[in-house]
Design a protein around this motif. Structure first.
Motif, PDB file in Angstrom:
ATOM      1  N   SER A 197       0.840  -1.206   0.000  1.00  0.00           N
ATOM      2  CA  SER A 197       0.000   0.000   0.000  1.00  0.00           C
ATOM      3  C   SER A 197       0.869   1.248   0.000  1.00  0.00           C
ATOM      4  O   SER A 197       0.630   2.187  -0.771  1.00  0.00           O
ATOM      5  N   TYR A 216      -3.942   5.281  -0.887  1.00  0.00           N
ATOM      6  CA  TYR A 216      -3.045   4.189  -0.485  1.00  0.00           C
ATOM      7  C   TYR A 216      -2.195   4.556   0.726  1.00  0.00           C
ATOM      8  O   TYR A 216      -1.844   3.683   1.525  1.00  0.00           O
ATOM      9  N   GLU A 219      -4.480   3.960   3.593  1.00  0.00           N
ATOM     10  CA  GLU A 219      -4.581   2.509   3.796  1.00  0.00           C
ATOM     11  C   GLU A 219      -3.327   1.975   4.471  1.00  0.00           C
ATOM     12  O   GLU A 219      -3.399   1.126   5.372  1.00  0.00           O
ATOM     13  N   GLN A 222      -3.394   2.777   8.141  1.00  0.00           N
ATOM     14  CA  GLN A 222      -4.314   1.867   8.829  1.00  0.00           C
ATOM     15  C   GLN A 222      -3.687   0.487   9.002  1.00  0.00           C
ATOM     16  O   GLN A 222      -3.801  -0.141  10.063  1.00  0.00           O
ATOM     17  N   ASN A 223      -3.020  -0.012   7.960  1.00  0.00           N
ATOM     18  CA  ASN A 223      -2.362  -1.323   8.038  1.00  0.00           C
ATOM     19  C   ASN A 223      -1.279  -1.333   9.106  1.00  0.00           C
ATOM     20  O   ASN A 223      -1.139  -2.299   9.860  1.00  0.00           O
TER      21      ASN A 223
END
Length: 477
Positions: A197, A216, A219, A222-223
């Protein structure tokens, strides 16, 4: 301490000896990479010893490559090269070697050559395994090789880099979803797969597509909050810092870049990590005009590059010395085989000579029965001229050849719309020149001639079981 070490080794030897090779390989993969150091290397060494005892060559090779990867992270390129070299020195790569080992060996060599600035050699390592990796239908291998290909083009072709990053992103998700439980999900591979990402966000930043980049980067953030991994945190922070710099959010950019800088200094001694974050911080402070910070990070980057230059020089010397030793060994082996080969060749030549002598003697008895075609003196003269022009690679060769064989080009074009250069090449084959002769007369390599022959076969639909020279000999009949 020595007694404790021996005791620990004996206990671990007993424990690990109860495992299969696959289980030992899984133990290797489970050793954390992001924060790995000397302790992890000792553990891997003990596993390698057990693998050697049971002749688990794939396991031994993977152990060496993991140690090489850790030393590369610690910026000890010389030791990284040493362990990569051990894989080949100990003859661990055979026809039975699992593709996984070959895959990681090529990747590790590619990293090493890239650090030495040998981009061509680095990319060659990737090219040699790309097709095979794609055929494995293993989502993790496909993700990883495409991530490396994305880096291959990041400086020269952003669109291609984006293409390969998208493929990597797609297959990293397939790996994590693991439908049907096809893959073993270990922590290192799982955390590594989340990095796609951030990488995809990074290439969108380079392409100045900030709306796509935001998707991205968000994301990736968040990951990174889902899992506790230093490597993922570094990559996410680096690209998040770059994104926020591009959208002029200095506070957020500085926040993430400082996280990346602290990780690089404490966990990743490799100059690639430190230069990456150093360049970003330098660019950030240039954008806001902080001269003191610009000077600090400029000097920091210079110091990193000086250390890297010294290490690479040492490593290049080591590589050159290794090559010299291998050449010396090869020369000794060659001399040892020379007399045997010479004798064998002499016997073969004698055998061929005797065979031809008796064959011609036998044929001469029936010579009056053979219908030998004759050329007119004019045709023979033209033929000799054509042969000479061919040997000289003369531009007039094809013109004169068409006079000698007026139907040749016409018959070829009925089969396939060949280019002039391809018809010229076909003329060499029709005149029965060997691959080596064609290469010599046209000033190209033997490999290139073989490739051209292969392409001509495809264009003319020559059956695979038919000799190309026989096909051409029948063309005008």
């Amino acid at each position: 301490m020595k007694k404790l070490t021996v005791l620990f080794f004996l206990i671990s030897s007993f424990f690990y000896s109860q495992h299969t090779e696959e289980e030992l390989k899984n133990l290797l993969f489970d050793i954390d990479f992001s924060a790995a150091g000397p302790k992890e290397i000792e553990k891997i060494d003990s596993l390698i010893t057990i693998c050697k005892k049971d002749s688990y060559n794939d396991c031994v090779a993977l152990g060496y490559l993991k140690i090489a990867n850790i030393y590369d992270k610690m910026n000890d390129t010389k030791k990284s090269f040493y362990y990569i070299d051990k894989v080949e020195k100990e003859n661990l790569i055979t026809s039975d070697t699992d593709f996984e080992v070959i895959f990681y060996l090529h990747l590790q060599k590619s990293f090493l050559y890239r650090k030495l600035g040998e981009r061509v050699a680095s990319f060659k390592q990737l090219d040699e395994i790309y097709d095979e990796a794609m055929k494995t239908d293993n989502a993790y291998f496909i993700y990883l090789i495409n991530r490396q290909y994305a880096d291959k083009y990041v400086e020269t072709n952003k669109d291609l880099s984006l293409k390969y990053n998208k493929i990597a992103y797609k297959y990293s998700r397939i790996y994590r979803e693991n439908k049907g439980k096809r893959y073993r999900i270990d922590k290192n591979r799982l955390y590594n797969s989340y990095k796609t990402s951030a990488y995809l966000g990074g290439i969108y930043i380079d392409l100045n597509k900030l709306d796509s980049a935001k998707i991205y980067i968000d994301e990736a953030i968040q990951n990174e909050r889902k899992v506790d991994d230093i490597g993922l945190k570094y990559i996410t922070s680096l690209y998040a810092g770059r994104y926020f710099r591009m959208v002029n959010n200095v506070e957020q950019s500085q926040h993430y870049l400082w996280i990346a800088k602290n990780i690089a200094k404490n966990y990743y001694k490799s100059e690639n990590y430190q230069i990456g974050v150093g360049d970003e911080l330098n660019a950030l402070y240039k954008s806001i005009g902080q001269k003191d910070s610009i000077g600090y990070y400029s000097n920091w980057l210079v110091d990193i590059e000086d250390v890297n230059r010294e290490q690479n020089q040492t490593l290049n010397d080591t590589v050159d010395k290794q090559s010299e030793l291998e050449n010396t060994k090869r020369n000794k082996e060659t001399k040892g085989l020379f007399f045997i080969l010479s004798a064998s060749i002499a016997v073969c030549i004698l055998f061929i000579f005797l065979f031809l002598y008796y064959y011609r003697k036998h044929k001469s008895k029936n010579l009056d029965k053979i219908d030998v075609p004759h050329q007119s003196p004019v045709q023979e003269s033209i033929f000799k001229e054509v042969i000479q022009l061919a040997k000289e690679n003369n531009p007039e060769f094809l013109t004169r050849f068409n006079e000698y064989c007026p139907r040749f080009s016409e018959e070829l074009l009925k089969v396939s719309p060949l280019k002039i250069s391809e018809i010229r090449f076909c003329a060499y084959i029709y005149l029965n020149f060997s691959t080596k002769e064609i290469a010599e007369y046209t000033f190209i390599s033997v490999r290139t001639v073989q490739t051209k022959k292969y392409n001509i076969r495809k264009k003319l639909n020559i059956p695979g079981d038919m000799d190309i020279y026989v096909w051409f000999s029948k063309l005008l009949k």
